[in-house]
Design a protein around this motif. Structure first.
Motif, mmCIF file in Angstrom:
data_model
loop_
_atom_site.group_PDB
_atom_site.id
_atom_site.type_symbol
_atom_site.label_atom_id
_atom_site.label_comp_id
_atom_site.label_asym_id
_atom_site.label_seq_id
_atom_site.Cartn_x
_atom_site.Cartn_y
_atom_site.Cartn_z
ATOM 1 N N HIS A 216 -1.050 -17.417 -1.421
ATOM 2 C CA HIS A 216 0.364 -17.653 -1.425
ATOM 3 C C HIS A 216 1.249 -18.109 -2.608
ATOM 4 O O HIS A 216 2.344 -18.011 -2.920
ATOM 5 C CB HIS A 216 0.596 -18.961 -0.479
ATOM 6 N N GLU A 217 0.381 -18.955 -3.488
ATOM 7 C CA GLU A 217 1.107 -19.162 -4.969
ATOM 8 C C GLU A 217 1.200 -17.932 -5.641
ATOM 9 O O GLU A 217 2.347 -17.911 -6.419
ATOM 10 C CB GLU A 217 0.010 -20.101 -5.835
ATOM 11 N N GLU A 220 4.335 -16.393 -4.314
ATOM 12 C CA GLU A 220 5.670 -17.057 -4.876
ATOM 13 C C GLU A 220 6.079 -16.910 -6.156
ATOM 14 O O GLU A 220 7.380 -16.795 -6.471
ATOM 15 C CB GLU A 220 5.051 -18.709 -4.472
ATOM 16 N N HIS A 221 4.916 -16.816 -7.211
ATOM 17 C CA HIS A 221 5.392 -16.855 -8.609
ATOM 18 C C HIS A 221 5.392 -15.396 -9.299
ATOM 19 O O HIS A 221 5.910 -15.091 -10.199
ATOM 20 C CB HIS A 221 4.768 -17.886 -9.470
#
Length: 508
Positions: A216-217, A220-221
């Motif tokens: 998920h990180e 996001e980035h």
């Protein structure tokens, strides 16, 4: 020079295995909670809810998340400067002694699943030893240990292939993951090893499953390299297949995809994939000579505040008065609450039954399958006044080869397990107007609360693989294959694959 004591290794391994038997890691809890919130398939959402409720119950009660408490795998990095204060055992023997103590702990006995001879006698070692241990000597002055307990249902779905260098790994995975079926208890993680040699790829795939869920990180980035982009592409394309929780069809099949890679021969592209189930269990600690490791319990506030109650439209079934007409009336996907007496049995028991039937010999005294239901389970031993320990379903496909015999020659009319059934078993179910019911894998402690009594009926020497008689009250199951041979493990994913096809798959 750091000096490490033998007992510190033994105690640390034992404590870590106890710890992971009842605590999910925070990253897994959060990922499952997020999957629950976004899930739109009612069947899959119910399954994820059972897994989350079971997880919190186990954390509070210190009992195993799953009845299959796994084969122990250990990765050890031994610092070159480490000294031993009082060692009379090899490091391998220390680790196995830790396994032995963990699995025989009187307050939380874990299921011994390891057979010493893998091919012929297959006798249980009684203490879950030996572990599978990978050791590496590295610079430094500490002992770094990562332990995992891997269930057979997910381990059995491991795949390995030698691709051509020009072949697509993504295409192979999209083709291969559906072939794994649901016996690995999705949603979970996929560990992928790329490169090296055949055995190196498999070890890397296993080792990658120790890493935290963090995709998920990356989403996001944005991916920082091609391998992170590949993880996202694989995850999105696997989830687009619509397999869903427990193979019932839904939005989430994998929570994360992990990749480890290594240089390989110019002619080769080894690829291995190992799934981790909804009972993912691993821990990591470092010994520096200051004493045994201490693992802090996760905060109970991490778990979503969920309780489980069977659907209000569930049909109640009296097992003690069950008829073929009753079974024929069940609908695919219908939720049932079972009450009454059922028999249990899995691999070893079915093999013995097959031998007796083939020889024309009678079944053991008191064992009668006529108009009965069998539950594919190998329960954990009870402790502290329990009727039975955690008792979730085992993978039903392993019993497919025995299904025609059981339905055609014993009078059995229904079966309970996890995952899909193969074509041969489905045809037998249709032929005999029987049914296959599915309980949720990864909810073993929750399921055990529906069991009111337990006694051994036959083959007591088989331990957890003996035939028991359980008396249950409102045990929740889903009709997975009905008397007409319709399977929700075929219709559910097919429906959700079509639905998901309308959602664009985006790779960042």
């Amino acid at each position: 020079m750091p000096t490490i004591k033998q007992d510190d290794v033994i105690l640390s391994v034992a404590d870590a295995l106890q710890y992971i038997s009842y605590y999910h890691s925070p990253d897994f809890i959060q990922a499952m909670a997020a999957a629950y919130e976004r899930e739109e398939s009612p069947a899959a959402k119910d399954a994820i809810k059972q897994i989350l409720v079971n997880s919190r119950m186990c954390a509070e009660g210190h009992r195993p998340i799953c009845q299959d408490t796994g084969i122990v795998t250990v990765f050890v990095k031994v610092g070159m400067n480490v000294q031993w204060a009082d060692a009379t055992m090899s490091l391998t023997d220390m680790i196995n002694e830790g396994v032995r103590r963990a699995y025989n702990h009187p307050d939380n006995t874990l299921r011994a699943s390891i057979v010493g001879d893998p091919l012929f006698d297959r006798k249980n070692t009684k203490d879950n030893t030996p572990a599978v241990i990978h050791m590496e000597v590295v610079p430094g002055d500490t002992l770094d240990i990562a332990v995992a307990a891997k269930g057979g249902g997910s381990e059995n779905k491991s795949k390995m292939v030698m691709l051509n260098p020009s072949d697509s790994i993504v295409d192979w995975l999209v083709k291969t993951v559906p072939q794994m079926g649901a016996g690995w208890c999705p949603p979970g993680m996929l560990g992928i090893g790329i490169g090296g040699t055949a055995e190196k790829a498999m070890v890397m795939a296993k080792e990658s499953l120790f890493e935290e869920i963090d995709i998920h990180e990356i989403r996001e980035h944005g991916p920082k390299d091609k391998f992170e982009a590949l993880r996202l592409e694989i995850m999105d394309k696997i989830n687009a297949l619509g397999i869903g929780a427990q193979g019932l069809g839904g939005l989430t099949t994998v929570l994360d995809v992990k990749i480890k890679y290594y240089p390989t021969h110019a002619a080769s592209l080894p690829v291995a994939v190992i799934p981790n189930c909804a009972a993912t269990r691993h821990a990591h600690f470092v010994l520096d000579g200051s004493g045994p490791a201490k693992l802090d319990p996760p905060d109970l506030e991490l778990w979503p505040k969920l309780t489980y109650q069977a659907s209000a439209d569930s049909r109640r079934v009296n097992l003690d008065a069950l008829t073929r007409e009753d079974v024929a009336s069940w609908k695919p996907g219908e939720r049932l609450l079972l009450s009454g007496k059922m028999l249990t049995g899995r691999d070893a028991a079915h093999k013995r039954l097959s031998t007796l039937i083939e020889k024309g010999e009678p079944l053991p005294p008191g064992l009668d399958f006529k108009n009965r239901v069998i539950y594919y389970v190998g329960p954990v031993d009870p402790v502290k006044g329990e009727v039975v320990g955690p008792a979730g379903p085992t993978t039903a496909t392993r019993m497919d080869k025995f299904t025609e015999m059981m339905l055609g020659k014993t009078g059995l009319i229904a079966m309970v397990g996890k995952s899909e059934r193969g074509p041969e078993a489905i045809e037998s179910i249709r032929k005999h107007k029987a049914a296959y019911l599915m309980a949720v894998g990864g909810s073993a402690y929750l399921v055990s609360k529906a069991i009111r009594s337990s006694r051994v009926v036959a083959f007591g020497d088989l331990g957890m693989e003996a035939i028991y008689e359980f008396e249950v009250k409102d045990m929740p199951v889903t009709v997975a294959v009905d008397a007409r041979g319709e399977s929700v493990h075929e219709t559910g994913p097919a429906e959700w694959k079509k639905r998901i096809a309308g959602i664009p798959v985006k790779v960042m």
